[in-house]
Design a protein around this motif. Structure first.
Motif, PDB file in Angstrom:
ATOM      1  N   SER A   1       0.824  -1.204   0.000  1.00 10.59           N
ATOM      2  CA  SER A   1       0.000   0.000   0.000  1.00 10.59           C
ATOM      3  C   SER A   1       0.863   1.260   0.000  1.00 10.59           C
ATOM      4  O   SER A   1       2.008   1.243   0.409  1.00 10.59           O
ATOM      5  CB  SER A   1      -0.925   0.001   1.229  1.00 10.59           C
ATOM      6  OG  SER A   1      -0.156   0.057   2.408  1.00 10.59           O
ATOM      7  N   ARG A   2       0.271   2.347  -0.466  1.00 16.06           N
ATOM      8  CA  ARG A   2       0.981   3.618  -0.479  1.00 16.06           C
ATOM      9  C   ARG A   2       1.071   4.147   0.959  1.00 16.06           C
ATOM     10  O   ARG A   2       0.074   4.230   1.647  1.00 16.06           O
ATOM     11  CB  ARG A   2       0.227   4.614  -1.356  1.00 16.06           C
ATOM     12  CG  ARG A   2       0.968   5.956  -1.517  1.00 16.06           C
ATOM     13  CD  ARG A   2       0.181   6.856  -2.429  1.00 16.06           C
ATOM     14  NE  ARG A   2       0.070   6.277  -3.764  1.00 16.06           N
ATOM     15  CZ  ARG A   2       1.002   6.372  -4.704  1.00 16.06           C
ATOM     16  NH1 ARG A   2       2.131   7.011  -4.439  1.00 16.06           N
ATOM     17  NH2 ARG A   2       0.827   5.821  -5.893  1.00 16.06           N
ATOM     18  N   PRO A   3       2.266   4.501   1.417  1.00 17.81           N
ATOM     19  CA  PRO A   3       2.434   4.975   2.803  1.00 17.81           C
ATOM     20  C   PRO A   3       1.823   6.356   2.979  1.00 17.81           C
ATOM     21  O   PRO A   3       1.585   7.073   2.005  1.00 17.81           O
ATOM     22  CB  PRO A   3       3.955   5.009   2.966  1.00 17.81           C
ATOM     23  CG  PRO A   3       4.458   5.242   1.573  1.00 17.81           C
ATOM     24  CD  PRO A   3       3.523   4.499   0.669  1.00 17.81           C
TER      25      PRO A   3
ATOM     26  N   GLU B   1       9.001   8.437   5.062  1.00 19.61           N
ATOM     27  CA  GLU B   1      10.087   7.942   4.223  1.00 19.61           C
ATOM     28  C   GLU B   1      10.053   6.419   4.207  1.00 19.61           C
ATOM     29  O   GLU B   1       9.967   5.781   5.259  1.00 19.61           O
ATOM     30  CB  GLU B   1      11.439   8.422   4.754  1.00 19.61           C
ATOM     31  CG  GLU B   1      12.604   8.070   3.840  1.00 19.61           C
ATOM     32  CD  GLU B   1      13.910   8.686   4.287  1.00 19.61           C
ATOM     33  OE1 GLU B   1      14.941   8.348   3.703  1.00 19.61           O
ATOM     34  OE2 GLU B   1      13.883   9.518   5.222  1.00 19.61           O
ATOM     35  N   THR B   2      10.108   5.856   3.017  1.00 15.89           N
ATOM     36  CA  THR B   2       9.989   4.403   2.888  1.00 15.89           C
ATOM     37  C   THR B   2      11.224   3.804   2.225  1.00 15.89           C
ATOM     38  O   THR B   2      12.048   4.508   1.642  1.00 15.89           O
ATOM     39  CB  THR B   2       8.755   4.025   2.058  1.00 15.89           C
ATOM     40  OG1 THR B   2       8.897   4.561   0.735  1.00 15.89           O
ATOM     41  CG2 THR B   2       7.482   4.551   2.701  1.00 15.89           C
ATOM     42  N   ALA B   3      11.312   2.496   2.328  1.00 12.05           N
ATOM     43  CA  ALA B   3      12.371   1.742   1.664  1.00 12.05           C
ATOM     44  C   ALA B   3      11.779   0.445   1.160  1.00 12.05           C
ATOM     45  O   ALA B   3      10.801  -0.069   1.716  1.00 12.05           O
ATOM     46  CB  ALA B   3      13.512   1.459   2.638  1.00 12.05           C
ATOM     47  N   ILE B   4      12.337  -0.073   0.078  1.00 10.69           N
ATOM     48  CA  ILE B   4      11.943  -1.378  -0.438  1.00 10.69           C
ATOM     49  C   ILE B   4      13.109  -2.327  -0.212  1.00 10.69           C
ATOM     50  O   ILE B   4      14.236  -2.058  -0.628  1.00 10.69           O
ATOM     51  CB  ILE B   4      11.588  -1.308  -1.927  1.00 10.69           C
ATOM     52  CG1 ILE B   4      10.363  -0.407  -2.127  1.00 10.69           C
ATOM     53  CG2 ILE B   4      11.313  -2.702  -2.474  1.00 10.69           C
ATOM     54  CD1 ILE B   4       9.972  -0.222  -3.569  1.00 10.69           C
ATOM     55  N   VAL B   5      12.839  -3.410   0.481  1.00  9.35           N
ATOM     56  CA  VAL B   5      13.885  -4.350   0.875  1.00  9.35           C
ATOM     57  C   VAL B   5      13.546  -5.744   0.354  1.00  9.35           C
ATOM     58  O   VAL B   5      12.415  -6.209   0.494  1.00  9.35           O
ATOM     59  CB  VAL B   5      14.041  -4.388   2.412  1.00  9.35           C
ATOM     60  CG1 VAL B   5      15.028  -5.469   2.832  1.00  9.35           C
ATOM     61  CG2 VAL B   5      14.494  -3.034   2.927  1.00  9.35           C
ATOM     62  N   SER B   6      14.536  -6.372  -0.248  1.00 10.87           N
ATOM     63  CA  SER B   6      14.399  -7.768  -0.677  1.00 10.87           C
ATOM     64  C   SER B   6      15.239  -8.632   0.254  1.00 10.87           C
ATOM     65  O   SER B   6      16.427  -8.371   0.446  1.00 10.87           O
ATOM     66  CB  SER B   6      14.881  -7.940  -2.121  1.00 10.87           C
ATOM     67  OG  SER B   6      14.064  -7.203  -3.011  1.00 10.87           O
ATOM     68  N   CYS B   7      14.617  -9.624   0.827  1.00  9.83           N
ATOM     69  CA  CYS B   7      15.341 -10.504   1.738  1.00  9.83           C
ATOM     70  C   CYS B   7      14.667 -11.873   1.761  1.00  9.83           C
ATOM     71  O   CYS B   7      13.565 -12.053   1.237  1.00  9.83           O
ATOM     72  CB  CYS B   7      15.386  -9.914   3.152  1.00  9.83           C
ATOM     73  SG  CYS B   7      13.762  -9.636   3.884  1.00  9.83           S
TER      74      CYS B   7
ATOM     75  N   MET C   1       8.436  -0.627   3.264  1.00  6.09           N
ATOM     76  CA  MET C   1       8.270  -0.367   4.689  1.00  6.09           C
ATOM     77  C   MET C   1       8.674   1.053   5.040  1.00  6.09           C
ATOM     78  O   MET C   1       9.455   1.694   4.337  1.00  6.09           O
ATOM     79  CB  MET C   1       9.129  -1.346   5.490  1.00  6.09           C
ATOM     80  CG  MET C   1      10.625  -1.134   5.307  1.00  6.09           C
ATOM     81  SD  MET C   1      11.613  -2.520   5.882  1.00  6.09           S
ATOM     82  CE  MET C   1      11.191  -3.765   4.651  1.00  6.09           C
ATOM     83  N   ASP C   2       8.140   1.513   6.143  1.00  4.89           N
ATOM     84  CA  ASP C   2       8.599   2.747   6.771  1.00  4.89           C
ATOM     85  C   ASP C   2      10.046   2.501   7.218  1.00  4.89           C
ATOM     86  O   ASP C   2      10.350   1.453   7.797  1.00  4.89           O
ATOM     87  CB  ASP C   2       7.692   3.016   7.979  1.00  4.89           C
ATOM     88  CG  ASP C   2       7.990   4.348   8.671  1.00  4.89           C
ATOM     89  OD1 ASP C   2       9.164   4.756   8.695  1.00  4.89           O
ATOM     90  OD2 ASP C   2       7.046   4.947   9.210  1.00  4.89           O
ATOM     91  N   THR C   3      10.942   3.424   6.944  1.00  2.51           N
ATOM     92  CA  THR C   3      12.351   3.212   7.286  1.00  2.51           C
ATOM     93  C   THR C   3      12.574   3.094   8.795  1.00  2.51           C
ATOM     94  O   THR C   3      13.642   2.662   9.228  1.00  2.51           O
ATOM     95  CB  THR C   3      13.228   4.356   6.744  1.00  2.51           C
ATOM     96  OG1 THR C   3      12.705   5.612   7.206  1.00  2.51           O
ATOM     97  CG2 THR C   3      13.252   4.341   5.225  1.00  2.51           C
TER      98      THR C   3
ATOM     99  N   ALA D   1      15.135  -2.077   7.330  1.00  4.32           N
ATOM    100  CA  ALA D   1      15.732  -1.552   6.105  1.00  4.32           C
ATOM    101  C   ALA D   1      17.218  -1.897   5.980  1.00  4.32           C
ATOM    102  O   ALA D   1      17.801  -1.756   4.903  1.00  4.32           O
ATOM    103  CB  ALA D   1      15.549  -0.037   6.048  1.00  4.32           C
ATOM    104  N   MET D   2      17.831  -2.363   7.069  1.00  3.79           N
ATOM    105  CA  MET D   2      19.242  -2.717   7.048  1.00  3.79           C
ATOM    106  C   MET D   2      19.485  -4.094   6.445  1.00  3.79           C
ATOM    107  O   MET D   2      20.634  -4.480   6.220  1.00  3.79           O
ATOM    108  CB  MET D   2      19.805  -2.709   8.481  1.00  3.79           C
ATOM    109  CG  MET D   2      19.750  -1.376   9.183  1.00  3.79           C
ATOM    110  SD  MET D   2      20.032  -1.540  10.978  1.00  3.79           S
ATOM    111  CE  MET D   2      21.609  -2.387  11.009  1.00  3.79           C
ATOM    112  N   HIS D   3      18.437  -4.856   6.183  1.00  3.80           N
ATOM    113  CA  HIS D   3      18.607  -6.276   5.873  1.00  3.80           C
ATOM    114  C   HIS D   3      18.394  -6.628   4.404  1.00  3.80           C
ATOM    115  O   HIS D   3      17.947  -7.732   4.077  1.00  3.80           O
ATOM    116  CB  HIS D   3      17.701  -7.099   6.778  1.00  3.80           C
ATOM    117  CG  HIS D   3      18.081  -6.988   8.223  1.00  3.80           C
ATOM    118  ND1 HIS D   3      19.206  -7.581   8.735  1.00  3.80           N
ATOM    119  CD2 HIS D   3      17.512  -6.291   9.245  1.00  3.80           C
ATOM    120  CE1 HIS D   3      19.313  -7.291  10.014  1.00  3.80           C
ATOM    121  NE2 HIS D   3      18.299  -6.500  10.355  1.00  3.80           N
TER     122      HIS D   3
END
Length: 227
Positions: free
Chosen positions: A48-50, A55-61, A72-74, A120-122
């Motif tokens: 969904s749109r925050p 501030e958001t980040a897209i994380v692949s894990c 996600m929200d950072t 967001a670190m992962h």
């Protein structure tokens, strides 16, 4: 003829109750994808749109062997990501300040306090929670099975963190990593009680089930169970 319920209750052992609890956890693993989809549909978590200004980040894990591409929200912690976006509620929120160890998970094989780690670190990391330790056929991880054999928990709230921490600790011990109480830093640390207690000191149990936990850890270290 009246039924003596006290006799029936007496036949139910603690171990039977614990094994039943683990069986329920396995059922939860089967239902988790359906729950996660329902949670996402209800809250619009991952896609969904925050809210404006966030501030958001897209994380692949990878989480328990499954690849995820998450928005996600950072400010989101790894703990909240696991629980609220992926519905992996086996990882518990205890103190939320990194003091109790209940939220311990494994990141690239090393134990991490998920309440103190930003999600967001992962990027690109491999994350394993308590739900991902058992085999695909439901066979328990040796650490899980040994905790049951030694009654290494009571209420169970800290247990997922205790078990994940124990898996990481055994890996550290096998790799020869020293601890604060290792006498000879040039030699391989021995799996003595003092070493095991020091290495697990970041995981607290308010029920004080430490006798069973210590016995389980000692057996695992003596058997040199691969973690």
């Amino acid at each position: 003829m009246p039924v003596d319920l006290s006799m029936r209750v007496a036949k139910v052992s603690r171990r039977m109750v614990l094994r039943g609890a683990m069986a329920l956890l396995s059922i939860g693993q089967i239902l988790r994808p359906l729950w996660a989809r329902a949670l996402t549909a209800r809250t619009g978590t991952s896609q969904s749109r925050p809210p404006e200004g966030v501030e958001t980040a897209i994380v692949s894990c990878s989480v328990n062997g499954e690849h995820h591409h998450l928005m996600m929200d950072t400010r989101t912690t790894l703990l909240d990501l696991l629980r609220e976006q992926l519905a992996l509620t086996g990882t518990h929120k205890g103190c939320d300040h990194g003091q109790c160890g209940a939220c311990t998970v494994l990141v690239n094989g090393q134990r991490v306090l998920s309440c103190l780690s930003l999600a967001a670190m992962h990027e690109g990391d491999s994350i394993t929670t308590i739900e991902g330790l058992a085999a695909a056929d439901g066979t328990l991880h040796p650490v899980q099975a040994t905790f049951i054999d030694h009654d290494g928990f009571q209420c169970g709230y800290c247990t997922s963190g205790q078990i994940c921490s124990a898996v990481g600790m055994l890996r550290e011990l096998a790799a020869g990593n020293p601890s604060y109480v290792t006498a000879d830093l040039s030699a391989h640390a021995e799996a003595v009680t003092e070493e095991l207690h020091e290495r697990m000191s970041g995981n607290l149990c308010r029920c004080s089930a430490y006798v069973g936990i210590s016995a389980a850890l000692s057996e695992l270290a003596q058997r040199k169970v691969p973690a």
